[in-house]
Motif scaffolding. Structure first.
Motif, PDB file in Angstrom:
ATOM      1  N   GLU A 150      21.992   6.276  58.103  1.00 25.29           N
ATOM      2  CA  GLU A 150      20.811   7.013  57.650  1.00 25.29           C
ATOM      3  C   GLU A 150      20.009   6.175  56.663  1.00 25.29           C
ATOM      4  O   GLU A 150      18.770   6.157  56.709  1.00 25.29           O
ATOM      5  CB  GLU A 150      21.234   8.330  56.999  1.00 25.29           C
ATOM      6  N   SER A 151      20.701   5.453  55.786  1.00 19.72           N
ATOM      7  CA  SER A 151      19.999   4.596  54.829  1.00 19.72           C
ATOM      8  C   SER A 151      19.289   3.452  55.535  1.00 19.72           C
ATOM      9  O   SER A 151      18.235   2.981  55.079  1.00 19.72           O
ATOM     10  CB  SER A 151      20.980   4.043  53.790  1.00 19.72           C
ATOM     11  N   LEU A 152      19.855   3.006  56.648  1.00 21.70           N
ATOM     12  CA  LEU A 152      19.266   1.873  57.373  1.00 21.70           C
ATOM     13  C   LEU A 152      17.997   2.250  58.128  1.00 21.70           C
ATOM     14  O   LEU A 152      17.275   1.366  58.611  1.00 21.70           O
ATOM     15  CB  LEU A 152      20.291   1.277  58.342  1.00 21.70           C
TER      16      LEU A 152
ATOM     17  N   PRO B 178      20.586   0.571  50.263  1.00 25.76           N
ATOM     18  CA  PRO B 178      20.575   0.917  48.832  1.00 25.76           C
ATOM     19  C   PRO B 178      21.806   0.486  48.045  1.00 25.76           C
ATOM     20  O   PRO B 178      21.851   0.716  46.831  1.00 25.76           O
ATOM     21  CB  PRO B 178      20.456   2.443  48.848  1.00 25.76           C
ATOM     22  N   GLY B 179      22.787  -0.125  48.700  1.00 24.50           N
ATOM     23  CA  GLY B 179      23.983  -0.570  47.990  1.00 24.50           C
ATOM     24  C   GLY B 179      25.146   0.394  48.134  1.00 24.50           C
ATOM     25  O   GLY B 179      24.965   1.589  48.406  1.00 24.50           O
ATOM     26  N   GLU B 180      26.354  -0.130  47.908  1.00 24.26           N
ATOM     27  CA  GLU B 180      27.559   0.664  48.147  1.00 24.26           C
ATOM     28  C   GLU B 180      27.690   1.841  47.178  1.00 24.26           C
ATOM     29  O   GLU B 180      28.158   2.914  47.554  1.00 24.26           O
ATOM     30  CB  GLU B 180      28.796  -0.235  48.050  1.00 24.26           C
ATOM     31  N   LYS B 181      27.297   1.662  45.936  1.00 20.67           N
ATOM     32  CA  LYS B 181      27.444   2.743  44.960  1.00 20.67           C
ATOM     33  C   LYS B 181      26.634   3.964  45.361  1.00 20.67           C
ATOM     34  O   LYS B 181      27.124   5.107  45.292  1.00 20.67           O
ATOM     35  CB  LYS B 181      27.024   2.267  43.568  1.00 20.67           C
ATOM     36  N   VAL B 182      25.401   3.753  45.787  1.00 20.08           N
ATOM     37  CA  VAL B 182      24.546   4.865  46.214  1.00 20.08           C
ATOM     38  C   VAL B 182      25.127   5.544  47.441  1.00 20.08           C
ATOM     39  O   VAL B 182      25.194   6.788  47.523  1.00 20.08           O
ATOM     40  CB  VAL B 182      23.117   4.364  46.490  1.00 20.08           C
ATOM     41  N   LEU B 183      25.582   4.743  48.422  1.00 19.33           N
ATOM     42  CA  LEU B 183      26.161   5.322  49.631  1.00 19.33           C
ATOM     43  C   LEU B 183      27.423   6.121  49.315  1.00 19.33           C
ATOM     44  O   LEU B 183      27.663   7.179  49.892  1.00 19.33           O
ATOM     45  CB  LEU B 183      26.473   4.220  50.650  1.00 19.33           C
TER      46      LEU B 183
END
Length: 252
Positions: A111-113, A188-193
Motif C-alpha cells: 500500500e505504501s508503494l 516511508p521506512g520500516e518504522k512507519v510500516l
C-alpha cells in the motif's frame, strides 16, 4: 535515487515471498479441508509469483542477475529474508498465524508503494492490490473464527500468536539505507510500516478475542536482513534449488 538501497529493499521483499511461498506449498495435499488445501496452495503460488516479479524488476531495471539463478543458487548467507518465513510449517495454527501476520505486513508495505517514486514498484503494487486483499481477508476470517471458538481452539491460536509475534516483528528490521529510501520517496521506512501493521492486526485480534503481545516487552527476531538466519533456511534452499543445480545451464 540510491540504486543499491532500492535493490536491497527489493531483495528482502522477494526473498520473504519466495521462502514463505515454498513453506506454504508444503501444505499442498495436507490441508484440514479440501477448500483450505486449495486456498493455501493458491496463495503459495501467488507469493512465488510476487517474488519472481520482484527479481525481474532487479534484472530489467537495475541490471540484476537472472531471477532463477538468484532465487535458487545463492547460499543462505546471501538471502535477506526474515526469520518468520524460514520456520517449518509446524501445525496448522502456527501456519495460519504466520499467514495472518505476514500478509498484513505485505499489505501495508505494498500500500505504501502505491505512492513510490520508483515506478516499477508502484506499478507492481497496483497489480498485486487485489491478490493481497484476498490474502488478508482469508487470514482474517480464520483468525476470527478460531479465536472466537473458545477452549482448545482459542488456546492454540493465542499460543501461536505468542510464538509468531516476535518473529513477525523481524519483518520490519531496519536497514542501513532506510533513510536514503525515505528521502527519495521510495517508501516511508520500516518504522512507519511497523506502526501501521500493529494498528491493522490489533483491530482484528481484538475482534478475535486474542491478546496481542506488548511490542515493548518482546525482542524482535532480527538478523535475517543481514544474512543471519535460522538453521532451517539452508536445508530448505537445498531442496528448492535441487533440480536447477543438476544443470544450471540447461533450458528447462
Amino acid at each position: 535515487m540510491n540504486q543499491q538501497a532500492i535493490s536491497d529493499l527489493i531483495t528482502k521483499m522477494a526473498d520473504d515471498e519466495l521462502v514463505l511461498g515454498h513453506r506454504n506449498s508444503e501444505w499442498t495435499g495436507l490441508g484440514p479441508v479440501m477448500e483450505e488445501d486449495i486456498a493455501f496452495s493458491s496463495m503459495a503460488q501467488d507469493q512465488i509469483g510476487h517474488a519472481l516479479a520482484l527479481y525481474r524488476i532487479q534484472e530489467e531495471h537495475m541490471g540484476g542477475p537472472d531471477p532463477d539463478a538468484f532465487a535458487f543458487l545463492r547460499p543462505a548467507a546471501e538471502f535477506k529474508c526474515c526469520h518468520l518465513v524460514e520456520m517449518p510449517i509446524g501445525s496448522y495454527d502456527f501456519s495460519l498465524m504466520r499467514h495472518f501476520l505476514f500478509d498484513h505486513a505485505e499489505a501495508v508495505r505494498y500500500e505504501s508503494l502505491l505512492q513510490s517514486e520508483f515506478a516499477p514498484l508502484q506499478q507492481l503494487a497496483r497489480k498485486l492490490k487485489g491478490e493481497l486483499k484476498y490474502h488478508t481477508l482469508h487470514a482474517d476470517a480464520w483468525i476470527l473464527q478460531l479465536g472466537r471458538a473458545g477452549g482448545e481452539s482459542y488456546e492454540r491460536m493465542q499460543a501461536a500468536l505468542d510464538t509468531c509475534f516476535p518473529l513477525a516483528c523481524g519483518i520490519f528490521e531496519p536497514g542501513e539505507a532506510d533513510q536514503a529510501l525515505i528521502n527519495d520517496n521510495i517508501y516511508p521506512g520500516e518504522k512507519v510500516l511497523y506502526e501501521r501493521w500493529l494498528d491493522n492486526i490489533y483491530r482484528v485480534l481484538v475482534k478475535a478475542s486474542l491478546n496481542m503481545p506488548d511490542p515493548a516487552a518482546i525482542t524482535p527476531a532480527y538478523g535475517g536482513r543481514y544474512g543471519q538466519h535460522t538453521p532451517h533456511l539452508q536445508p530448505l534452499l537445498e531442496e528448492m534449488g535441487a533440480v536447477l543445480r543438476l544443470d544450471p545451464a540447461a533450458r528447462w
